[in-house]
Design a protein around this motif. Structure first.
Motif, PDB file in Angstrom:
ATOM      1  N   LEU A   7       0.301  -0.855  -0.214  1.00 28.39           N
ATOM      2  CA  LEU A   7       0.058   0.133  -0.076  1.00 28.39           C
ATOM      3  C   LEU A   7       0.667   1.750  -0.034  1.00 28.39           C
ATOM      4  O   LEU A   7       1.857   1.447   1.021  1.00 28.39           O
ATOM      5  CB  LEU A   7      -1.026   0.196   1.310  1.00 28.39           C
ATOM      6  CG  LEU A   7      -2.228   1.531   1.588  1.00 28.39           C
ATOM      7  CD1 LEU A   7      -2.813   1.170  -0.271  1.00 28.39           C
ATOM      8  CD2 LEU A   7      -3.094   1.259   2.546  1.00 28.39           C
ATOM      9  N   ILE A   9       0.718   5.010   0.336  1.00 28.78           N
ATOM     10  CA  ILE A   9      -0.090   6.178   0.280  1.00 28.78           C
ATOM     11  C   ILE A   9       0.887   7.760   0.491  1.00 28.78           C
ATOM     12  O   ILE A   9       1.975   8.016   0.476  1.00 28.78           O
ATOM     13  CB  ILE A   9      -0.405   6.557   2.434  1.00 28.78           C
ATOM     14  CG1 ILE A   9      -0.101   5.023   3.003  1.00 28.78           C
ATOM     15  CG2 ILE A   9      -0.905   7.369   2.952  1.00 28.78           C
ATOM     16  CD1 ILE A   9      -0.572   5.167   4.305  1.00 28.78           C
ATOM     17  N   ASN A  14      -6.745  10.035   5.464  1.00 25.90           N
ATOM     18  CA  ASN A  14      -7.897   8.361   4.436  1.00 25.90           C
ATOM     19  C   ASN A  14      -8.770   8.961   4.326  1.00 25.90           C
ATOM     20  O   ASN A  14      -9.588  10.077   5.329  1.00 25.90           O
ATOM     21  CB  ASN A  14      -7.908   7.882   6.408  1.00 25.90           C
ATOM     22  CG  ASN A  14      -6.182   7.205   6.846  1.00 25.90           C
ATOM     23  OD1 ASN A  14      -5.721   6.728   5.799  1.00 25.90           O
ATOM     24  ND2 ASN A  14      -6.482   7.191   8.159  1.00 25.90           N
ATOM     25  N   ASN A  20      -9.512   0.223  -0.594  1.00 24.51           N
ATOM     26  CA  ASN A  20      -9.038  -0.719   0.387  1.00 24.51           C
ATOM     27  C   ASN A  20      -8.108  -2.323   0.345  1.00 24.51           C
ATOM     28  O   ASN A  20      -8.496  -1.958  -0.663  1.00 24.51           O
ATOM     29  CB  ASN A  20      -9.400  -0.937   1.673  1.00 24.51           C
ATOM     30  CG  ASN A  20     -10.727  -1.227   1.592  1.00 24.51           C
ATOM     31  OD1 ASN A  20     -10.826  -2.517   1.235  1.00 24.51           O
ATOM     32  ND2 ASN A  20     -11.830  -0.766   2.194  1.00 24.51           N
ATOM     33  N   GLU A  21      -7.267  -2.535   0.618  1.00 24.53           N
ATOM     34  CA  GLU A  21      -7.159  -4.112   0.698  1.00 24.53           C
ATOM     35  C   GLU A  21      -8.614  -5.088   0.457  1.00 24.53           C
ATOM     36  O   GLU A  21      -7.869  -5.528  -0.723  1.00 24.53           O
ATOM     37  CB  GLU A  21      -5.894  -4.122   2.144  1.00 24.53           C
ATOM     38  CG  GLU A  21      -5.516  -6.229   1.139  1.00 24.53           C
ATOM     39  CD  GLU A  21      -4.437  -6.035   2.681  1.00 24.53           C
ATOM     40  OE1 GLU A  21      -4.332  -7.505   2.662  1.00 24.53           O
ATOM     41  OE2 GLU A  21      -4.081  -5.364   2.980  1.00 24.53           O
ATOM     42  N   GLN A  22      -8.647  -5.010   0.932  1.00 28.26           N
ATOM     43  CA  GLN A  22      -9.885  -6.191   0.876  1.00 28.26           C
ATOM     44  C   GLN A  22     -11.108  -5.675  -0.310  1.00 28.26           C
ATOM     45  O   GLN A  22     -11.209  -6.566  -0.683  1.00 28.26           O
ATOM     46  CB  GLN A  22     -11.192  -5.471   1.978  1.00 28.26           C
ATOM     47  CG  GLN A  22     -12.403  -7.175   1.791  1.00 28.26           C
ATOM     48  CD  GLN A  22     -13.772  -6.703   3.950  1.00 28.26           C
ATOM     49  OE1 GLN A  22     -12.801  -5.776   3.937  1.00 28.26           O
ATOM     50  NE2 GLN A  22     -14.255  -7.367   3.542  1.00 28.26           N
ATOM     51  N   THR A  23     -11.545  -4.288  -0.533  1.00 27.42           N
ATOM     52  CA  THR A  23     -12.142  -4.618  -1.801  1.00 27.42           C
ATOM     53  C   THR A  23     -10.860  -4.974  -2.663  1.00 27.42           C
ATOM     54  O   THR A  23     -11.282  -5.299  -4.491  1.00 27.42           O
ATOM     55  CB  THR A  23     -12.674  -3.035  -1.941  1.00 27.42           C
ATOM     56  OG1 THR A  23     -13.633  -2.349  -0.708  1.00 27.42           O
ATOM     57  CG2 THR A  23     -13.122  -2.721  -2.832  1.00 27.42           C
ATOM     58  N   GLU A  91      -2.626   5.655  -4.227  1.00 28.36           N
ATOM     59  CA  GLU A  91      -4.136   7.087  -3.950  1.00 28.36           C
ATOM     60  C   GLU A  91      -3.319   7.753  -4.936  1.00 28.36           C
ATOM     61  O   GLU A  91      -2.192   8.033  -4.785  1.00 28.36           O
ATOM     62  CB  GLU A  91      -3.673   7.160  -2.690  1.00 28.36           C
ATOM     63  CG  GLU A  91      -4.417   5.972  -1.822  1.00 28.36           C
ATOM     64  CD  GLU A  91      -4.988   6.603  -0.670  1.00 28.36           C
ATOM     65  OE1 GLU A  91      -4.507   7.888  -0.101  1.00 28.36           O
ATOM     66  OE2 GLU A  91      -5.095   6.089   0.782  1.00 28.36           O
ATOM     67  N   SER A  97      -8.239   6.385  -7.086  1.00 30.47           N
ATOM     68  CA  SER A  97      -6.754   5.412  -7.260  1.00 30.47           C
ATOM     69  C   SER A  97      -6.123   4.471  -8.266  1.00 30.47           C
ATOM     70  O   SER A  97      -7.198   4.320  -9.336  1.00 30.47           O
ATOM     71  CB  SER A  97      -6.711   3.996  -5.398  1.00 30.47           C
ATOM     72  OG  SER A  97      -8.274   4.311  -5.584  1.00 30.47           O
ATOM     73  N   GLU A 116     -13.362   6.740  -5.734  1.00 31.11           N
ATOM     74  CA  GLU A 116     -13.169   6.460  -3.946  1.00 31.11           C
ATOM     75  C   GLU A 116     -13.820   4.856  -4.465  1.00 31.11           C
ATOM     76  O   GLU A 116     -12.197   4.078  -4.112  1.00 31.11           O
ATOM     77  CB  GLU A 116     -14.881   6.649  -4.026  1.00 31.11           C
ATOM     78  CG  GLU A 116     -15.068   8.487  -3.700  1.00 31.11           C
ATOM     79  CD  GLU A 116     -16.604   7.993  -3.440  1.00 31.11           C
ATOM     80  OE1 GLU A 116     -17.311   7.505  -3.482  1.00 31.11           O
ATOM     81  OE2 GLU A 116     -16.640   9.048  -2.489  1.00 31.11           O
ATOM     82  N   ASP A 117     -14.149   3.775  -3.899  1.00 29.17           N
ATOM     83  CA  ASP A 117     -14.164   2.299  -4.495  1.00 29.17           C
ATOM     84  C   ASP A 117     -14.854   1.512  -5.221  1.00 29.17           C
ATOM     85  O   ASP A 117     -14.452   0.555  -5.000  1.00 29.17           O
ATOM     86  CB  ASP A 117     -14.555   1.472  -2.919  1.00 29.17           C
ATOM     87  CG  ASP A 117     -16.061   1.617  -2.450  1.00 29.17           C
ATOM     88  OD1 ASP A 117     -16.585   2.715  -2.922  1.00 29.17           O
ATOM     89  OD2 ASP A 117     -15.758   1.009  -1.525  1.00 29.17           O
TER      90      ASP A 117
END
Length: 482
Positions: A7, A9, A14, A20-23, A91, A97, A116-117
């Protein structure tokens, strides 16, 4: 399966909705598994845009992923757990991102952009700050407005309407396109296209979003590809190249040259027996020849088909040689008109008709100045000049527009907003519209059946140009000689 996450940054804060990592992990897994819930990961506005024209492709569940998905061969290895990968999130500015997918052997890398995600295309990210213009049928995303003249919009609109007539578009089809718009992404140069698409090209049709991304002010060829797909609506991704490229040339020319200029080249290749359309009916035959040869002949032949069998029959033929994989079979001669019909078409074909050399001058003289005389008849302008370069300008104040074509032809000269450029020598006449940067008419003695040079008498060139290739009355313009 081993997964390594890095990751990066770049910004200190934030973002609650940032990727994020999970998504990211879930998105990549959904891609690998060809999951049916992939649409949960795309930005809704992006999805709506990609589906707006109602074009769909057989056995392609997620149109918005065409060319953006992980390569199918890589997927197979991942599914069999014969290959591992790592992910990297970077990011970017303003809630954007980038997710990089990298196989452990470092032989394959794929990048995905997110707002965003949610997934978005590289086009959406890279053009997010570009200038936007809208017209009746287009939404323009423009990198450098000084390279795009407003009259290009008029020409593109005119092309769309002409193609509507040629392909027999219904009122409903026109209305939908008017509402939803063609997305036209105008890039400064090929480097910008490569940054966005990964391809080193001057322009292409993006199937995922029904967008044209190009360095050409008026890229009719790629627009023709889009309009054929829009007309058919439901089709496969691949079409035999003779039909695919032939219709795009017949309707839209190629590479900054108007259709007639390209088909004239096809005519010369045919009558000189340098290459025949029959040599291009196989997949290998088409691609084993340089595009400068195969495209003109296919364009000429498809012009013949449209004239002989009509639009509906041509579209049926197009569907027949359309598939979910590259169409490598040859086009069956039984699906084409009789050879004698083709010969008749060729015998009646008139080449390079926009520039002519009549023996008798019946023109009314309108302009007469040092080393230049311009007259007119009902259909033609008559030119008699010693100059090898003529420039025509509109009677308007200077605008902040720069012609790419003028800069290519005269890198050391200053462009002053001229619209039409004539270049003359004993072997060629080339006429450009510098607002669209297209070659709109030409005569090349080497490609003429007569091989005749441009007529000269006492160092004066003498020729006529058909009026309808211009959008203006040349007598209402300023003429500059050099």
């Amino acid at each position: 399966m081993k997964k390594i996450f890095i990751l990066l940054i770049i910004f200190c804060f934030n973002n609650l909705f940032a990727l994020n990592e999970q998504t990211a992990t879930e998105f990549i897994k959904a891609l690998i598994d060809n999951s049916s819930n992939l649409e949960n990961y795309i930005l809704q506005e992006e999805l709506s845009r990609d589906l707006r024209l109602g074009i769909s492709y057989y056995n392609t569940e997620h149109k918005w992923l065409i060319s953006y998905d992980i390569d199918s061969n890589v997927k197979k290895l991942l599914q069999k757990k014969q290959l591992n990968y790592s992910l990297k999130i970077e990011e970017l500015e303003e809630k954007y991102s980038k997710l990089s997918f990298i196989t452990d052997d470092h032989k394959y890398r794929k990048e995905f952009y997110f707002y965003e995600d949610k997934f978005i295309s590289p086009i959406s990210y890279h053009t997010s700050k570009w200038e936007i213009h809208e017209s009746e049928y287009f939404r323009f995303l423009i990198s450098d407005p000084t390279l795009f003249h407003d009259q290009s919009i008029e020409q593109l609109e005119e092309f769309i309407k002409k193609t509507f007539d040629k392909l027999q578009f219904t009122q409903e089809e026109k209305a939908k396109l008017r509402k939803e718009k063609i997305i036209y992404v105008f890039c400064r140069d090929t480097k910008e296209i490569k940054q966005i698409t990964g391809f080193n090209t001057r322009g292409l049709y993006i199937l995922a979003s029904d967008s044209i991304i190009t360095t050409f002010n008026c890229h009719y060829h790629e627009l023709a590809h889009l309009l054929i797909n829009y007309k058919l609506r439901d089709l496969a991704i691949y079409t035999h190249p003779f039909l695919l490229e032939g219709i795009a040339v017949a309707l839209g020319g190629r590479g900054g040259k108007e259709p007639e200029i390209i088909t004239d080249m096809g005519y010369f290749l045919e009558i000189s027996e340098f290459l025949s359309y029959k040599d291009l009916l196989s997949y290998n035959g088409f691609y084993n020849n340089d595009a400068s040869l195969s495209y003109p002949i296919s364009g000429l032949y498809i012009s013949f088909l449209l004239e002989k069998i009509g639009v509906e029959a041509f579209l049926q033929l197009y569907r027949k040689y359309n598939a979910n994989y590259p169409v490598t079979i040859s086009i069956n001669s039984n699906d084409l008109p009789l050879e004698k019909e083709w010969k008749k078409f060729i015998n009646n074909y008139q080449t390079m008709t926009n520039i002519q050399f009549p023996e008798n001058n019946r023109a009314e003289i309108i302009i007469k100045k040092d080393n230049l005389i311009i007259g007119e008849t009902e259909e033609f302008y008559y030119f008699y000049t010693k100059w090898d370069k003529l420039l025509f300008s509109e009677n308007k104040n200077a605008i902040k527009y720069r012609s790419k074509q003028y800069n290519i032809l005269f890198p050391e000269a200053k462009y002053n907003g001229e619209k039409y450029l004539f270049l003359l020598n004993e072997d060629e006449i080339n006429i450009y519209n510098l607002y669209t940067n297209n070659l709109i008419a030409c005569y090349v003695s080497a490609f003429s059946p007569s091989q005749a040079s441009v007529p000269q008498k006492d160092e004066w060139f003498s020729f006529t140009v058909r009026k309808n290739i211009f959008n203006d009355n040349l007598f209402n313009m300023r003429v500059k000689t050099e």
